[in-house]
Scaffold this active site. Structure first.
Site, PDB file in Angstrom:
ATOM      1  N   LEU A   1       0.860  -1.178   0.000  1.00 20.82           N
ATOM      2  CA  LEU A   1       0.000   0.000   0.000  1.00 20.82           C
ATOM      3  C   LEU A   1       0.898   1.231   0.000  1.00 20.82           C
ATOM      4  CD1 LEU A   1      -2.695   1.427   0.077  1.00 20.82           C
ATOM      5  CD2 LEU A   1      -2.752   1.153   2.557  1.00 20.82           C
TER       6      LEU A   1
ATOM      7  N   GLY B   1       1.690   7.441  -0.985  1.00 26.49           N
ATOM      8  CA  GLY B   1       2.075   8.621  -1.737  1.00 26.49           C
ATOM      9  C   GLY B   1       2.833   9.635  -0.909  1.00 26.49           C
ATOM     10  N   GLY B   2       2.815  10.884  -1.387  1.00 25.93           N
ATOM     11  CA  GLY B   2       3.499  11.970  -0.686  1.00 25.93           C
ATOM     12  C   GLY B   2       2.531  12.743   0.182  1.00 25.93           C
ATOM     13  N   GLY B   3       2.894  13.976   0.489  1.00 26.26           N
ATOM     14  CA  GLY B   3       2.016  14.824   1.273  1.00 26.26           C
ATOM     15  C   GLY B   3       2.535  15.173   2.647  1.00 26.26           C
ATOM     16  N   LEU B   4       3.498  14.389   3.174  1.00 26.15           N
ATOM     17  CA  LEU B   4       4.071  14.691   4.488  1.00 26.15           C
ATOM     18  C   LEU B   4       4.666  16.095   4.441  1.00 26.15           C
ATOM     19  CD1 LEU B   4       4.953  13.974   7.344  1.00 26.15           C
ATOM     20  CD2 LEU B   4       6.898  12.719   6.360  1.00 26.15           C
TER      21      LEU B   4
ATOM     22  N   CYS C   1      15.448  41.847 -14.847  1.00 29.37           N
ATOM     23  CA  CYS C   1      14.705  43.030 -15.294  1.00 29.37           C
ATOM     24  C   CYS C   1      13.229  42.671 -15.406  1.00 29.37           C
ATOM     25  CB  CYS C   1      15.249  43.514 -16.633  1.00 29.37           C
ATOM     26  SG  CYS C   1      16.941  44.095 -16.541  1.00 29.37           S
TER      27      CYS C   1
END
EC number: 4.1.1.19
Length: 669
Positions: A321, A324-327, A537
């Site tokens: 499982l 994913g990420g998110g930490l 610039c």
């Protein structure tokens, strides 16, 4: 690019101490209250710690020492520190000009260790009958030295990599050599991508192909049958759980990646029909980067865990499982659910992931999976510090006005009377009067009824009134909304030797907040308020949003520049995304980069990666340096023939032109 070099170790030099210098925000005026006239206590490093919130976002890696310098503790609370200001001076002596990106390899190792330790404690606490296997998403920072360090430091933890594209897959295949580590293959895939990932199993890689589009199911089946190799497959689910912050749209039916529940069921049926249902072993989801609220993570884990259980019940050989990420990273140190912070710590995160998965599996009597996370920001952000110097300032005129002649125009006379009358009791009312007189002066000037000298006197008096009002407002615990912008109006502009577009693109593109502060003089009171303007610039080449306990502030507390002395600022927590997403606006290239590792006697420079030269950035936009030089040579010859330039002038021009092409794209002191 120049080749990385390695030098010897260098001992830490003793820190020098300097007595604090006391600065006042404004010269006390006889019209101010008794409170405003009280002498201010000497500024201390504790005051700077509170002002810049370094203990909130910087622990355990960054702090302030007795000399008023930032110190770096690359191993966290395991000991050993470096004086950042002294380190910068030492690197400058090695001809490494600013801006300078310093990567601390030990911080990277410490972040990996901490994440794995948190999951190990959570697994023990909840008696979880499986393991954690983290992977680093290469998209966060693809630089070779950093990815190689990640793999090296991750070996004790079987830490793997996640690839989100074919080029990143090439990096991962060649770099990841840790037995048992996972290679998660995400992103859009064609037949070649899938074949390469399957064939990687022959090299001993545990490569998992995550199906994110329904069309990829057929590609994976066809490639597997042709190669005669059974792949490890996963599916990415589009959760209904709503994310928070800028990346909250990563979830839901309209998310960019992933399969809906009907599509997941269809994928199961197609794999079953092909006799490959046993290849489906992983469920993946992602609810966005920088999740600030732990409740969102818990809701997502709950939903995903039930999908995992259902897939196992359908006969899939479920084993992983991937949450994913998110930490998140606490950029402002507030420890709240503000988008630049988070209301949980790494241990809270690990506990909730492990407990949520275990509860769902135990309820349905399904074996718990190997837990995977793709924490990139939380691992890579802290390890780099961007150092840049201030080139100069532009400040509001701050002079005590001389008395106005009684024969002068009525507007400057009125403004001078206002200036003399300002008190803590009426400062808000007279502020509006001062604005009104300034606007009237501009209207009269545009109509030709006010001379330029009178307008100049009016504006001088207006700014003097604002400075006096500002000094009173700073003594108040609360100021009204109409005075909140006064700090920004009165702020100085500090011109920095940096390209925001190259080195801090998220600050420009999405208003990402990063901690920014001086690295020395922190035993002195910063009496100025300023915004930062870069070398480009472009009016967007600025930083005018800074971390604060209460939301965001529009100015940064800074010190007055001292003639002949450099003034260094640092941007922290920028090690994820910023180094790879920069662009070549105005052809400012990559900054000089060094990799520092702590040693018992000081520090060791692992790598030096020289920043782009002008010749290199010009080649990126298809200019050939030799052709450019030849063009200038021909022009000088023509000018010589026409007696427009002397021979010595032409040679100096050519020498400067050629020398410039080999130099750093940034300004050099």
């Amino acid at each position: 690019m120049s080749s990385p070099t390695t030098t010897a170790s260098f001992p830490i030099e003793p820190l020098s101490t300097q007595p604090p210098t006391v600065k006042n925000l404004a010269t006390p005026d006889t019209t101010l209250s008794t409170k405003a006239q009280l002498p201010k206590k000497s500024w201390t490093i504790e005051d700077s710690e509170k002002l810049y919130r370094i203990q909130g976002w910087g622990e355990p890696y960054f702090s302030i020492n007795a000399a008023g310098h930032i110190t770096v503790s690359p191993k966290g609370d395991r000991g050993g520190s470096l004086d950042l200001c002294e380190l910068v001076e030492s690197l400058k002596q090695r001809n490494l000009a600013l801006p300078l990106l310093i990567r601390f390899s030990d911080i990277l190792e410490d972040r990996i260790d901490r994440l794995n330790s948190c999951f190990a404690r959570a697994i023990a606490r909840y008696n979880y009958k499986n393991v954690y296997r983290g992977v680093f998403p290469v998209k966060c920072n693809q630089h070779r030295q950093l990815v190689q360090d990640l793999v090296r430091f991750g070996q004790p933890h079987h830490f793997g990599l996640e690839a989100g594209s074919k080029p990143e897959l090439m990096i991962a295949l060649a770099t990841l050599k840790t037995p048992g580590a996972l290679l998660i293959c995400n992103g859009y895939k064609d037949r070649q991508y899938i074949e390469t990932a399957i064939l990687a199993q022959r090299l001993g890689q545990t490569s998992v192909i995550v199906l994110e589009q329904i069309e990829e199911v057929e590609l994976a089946i066809a490639a597997s049958k042709e190669l005669g190799i059974k792949p490890i497959l996963g599916v990415r689910a589009k959760l209904s759980t709503t994310g928070v912050g800028r990346w909250g749209g990563s979830t839901g039916d309209r998310a960019k990646f992933g399969l809906t529940i009907p599509e997941i069921v269809r994928a199961v049926e197609e794999l079953k029909k092909a006799g490959m249902l046993d290849c489906l072993q992983l469920l993946h989801f992602h609810i966005g980067s920088q999740i600030s609220s732990i409740s969102v993570i818990k809701d997502a884990i709950r939903e995903a865990s039930h999908i995992y259980v259902e897939l196992a019940k359908l006969g899939a050989n479920m084993n992983y499982l991937d949450v994913g990420g998110g930490l998140g990273v606490d950029y402002d140190g507030s420890k709240t659910n503000f988008h630049a912070s988070k209301n949980y710590n790494m241990q809270n995160y690990a506990n909730d992931v492990v407990a949520g998965v275990k509860d769902a599996c135990d309820e349905r009597k399904v074996a718990v999976p190997i837990i995977i996370s793709e924490s990139g920001r939380a691992i890579a952000s802290h390890q780099s510090v961007l150092i840049f110097d201030v080139l100069g300032t532009s400040e509001v005129l701050r002079e005590v006005p001389e008395p106005v002649d009684e024969n002068a125009h009525q507007i400057p006379r009125n403004l001078y009377e206002i200036y003399q009358s300002i008190t803590p009791e009426n400062y808000q009312e007279v502020y509006h009067d001062a604005i009104q007189f300034k606007e009237e002066a501009i209207s009269l000037f545009n109509l030709g009824y006010l001379g330029i000298a009178e307008r100049a006197k009016t504006e001088q008096l207006y700014w003097a009134c604002c400075e006096k009002i500002q000094a009173i407002a700073r003594e108040k615990e609360y100021v009204s909304d109409d005075l909140e912008d006064l700090e920004k109006v009165m702020a100085s502009i500090y011109y920095i030797n940096l390209s925001v577009f190259q080195s801090v693109p998220d600050s420009w593109a999405i208003d990402q907040l990063f901690p920014i502060m001086p690295i020395n003089r922190l035993d002195e009171e910063p009496t100025q308020r300023g915004t930062l303007a870069d070398l480009t610039c472009d009016s967007d080449g600025k930083i005018d949003q800074f971390i604060d306990l209460r939301d965001v502030k529009s100015v940064l507390e800074l010190h007055t520049l001292k003639p002949g002395e450099p003034y260094y600022l640092a941007l922290f927590l920028g090690g994820a995304y910023q180094e790879i997403m920069g662009n070549l606006h105005n052809l400012f290239g990559n900054a000089n980069t060094v990799h520092i590792q702590l040693t018992p006697s000081g520090y060791h420079i692992e790598h030096v990666v020289k920043g782009d030269t002008m010749k290199e950035v010009l080649s990126y936009v298809q200019y050939d340096a030799e052709s450019l030089i030849e063009s200038i040579r021909r022009q000088t010859e023509e000018a010589l023939q026409q007696n427009k330039i002397t021979l010595s002038e032409s040679q100096l021009l050519l020498q400067n032109y050629e020398r410039s092409l080999t130099q750093y794209t940034y300004l050099q002191s």
